[in-house]
Design an enzyme around this catalytic site. Structure first.
Site, PDB file in Angstrom:
ATOM      1  N   HIS A 197       0.831  -1.210   0.000  1.00 55.43           N
ATOM      2  CA  HIS A 197       0.000   0.000   0.000  1.00 55.43           C
ATOM      3  C   HIS A 197       0.862   1.255   0.000  1.00 55.43           C
ATOM      4  CE1 HIS A 197       0.706   0.997   4.294  1.00 55.43           C
ATOM      5  NE2 HIS A 197       0.585  -0.309   4.543  1.00 55.43           N
ATOM      6  N   CYS A 207       2.876  -5.112   6.667  1.00 54.87           N
ATOM      7  CA  CYS A 207       2.531  -4.633   5.336  1.00 54.87           C
ATOM      8  C   CYS A 207       3.759  -4.061   4.630  1.00 54.87           C
ATOM      9  CB  CYS A 207       1.451  -3.559   5.421  1.00 54.87           C
ATOM     10  SG  CYS A 207      -0.194  -4.205   5.783  1.00 54.87           S
TER      11      CYS A 207
END
Length: 208
Positions: A167, A183
């Site tokens: 992301h 992440c």
């Protein structure tokens, strides 16, 4: 160079700016001589904090630039290869080439590896922190709508069978660092570029 520009300019604001640059540079060079930093490094550090004319002093976040590089590995074109040790993401292209991006990765205790697929893509995604994260961080909201203030940034690509995503980030200074909960972070500019190149089903290989 700074002194030469200082004596040549007649503009009072520019004179003040160059005077401040010279003072800051002199201080950094003095500090460099005591801690082993080269003069070139000290000047680069000073430039990172140098304000624009008439502006405020504030740090400038610098993320690693996106590059086109040679690739001789075994993965097929269209694969995303992530090196958490190197803190780089490679999108493999035909012709033994790859696009190399700087990334942020999981902090100690949150490292992981394996082969996954992109299961979903979202533009300006909303964020619902998982329960285990909220237990660690009770200050987090239960839900955050998408937008510039959202930690997931401009784009998110969700990885199958995990809570992890590739992301964007509204904290570009963390790119190149190990600070996430697993992440993979990219600058918003880079994640938009990657997002347009990949599709649901794209293979993602994460190595430690």
């Amino acid at each position: 160079f700074v002194l030469r520009k200082f004596f040549r300019t007649q503009d009072i604001n520019m004179r003040r700016h160059f005077s401040g640059m010279a003072s800051g540079l002199a201080l950094l060079l003095f500090a460099a001589s005591t801690i082993g930093v080269t003069h070139v490094q000290a000047y680069e550090y000073q430039q990172m904090f140098a304000p624009p004319f008439g502006g405020e002093v504030r740090p400038r976040a610098v993320a690693p630039p996106r590059e086109l590089v040679a690739y001789t590995g075994r993965h097929a074109p269209g694969t995303i290869v992530i090196s958490t040790e190197e803190r780089r993401l490679y999108y493999i292209l035909p012709g033994n080439q790859a696009i190399k991006y700087g990334i942020g990765v999981g902090r100690p205790g949150f490292e992981w590896g394996g082969s996954k697929r992109i299961s979903m893509k979202r533009e300006w995604p909303s964020w619902t922190p998982p329960a285990q994260m909220r237990r660690r961080r009770p200050d987090l909201p239960s839900f955050m709508p998408g937008g510039p203030d959202n930690p997931l940034g401009a784009r998110a690509m969700y990885l199958s069978g995990t809570l992890y995503r590739i992301h964007g980030s509204n904290e570009p200074q963390t790119i190149g660092q190990a600070v996430s909960s697993g992440c993979i972070r990219m600058t918003n500019e880079d994640v938009v570029d990657l997002y347009e190149r990949v599709s649901v089903g794209t293979r993602v290989v994460v190595s430690r």
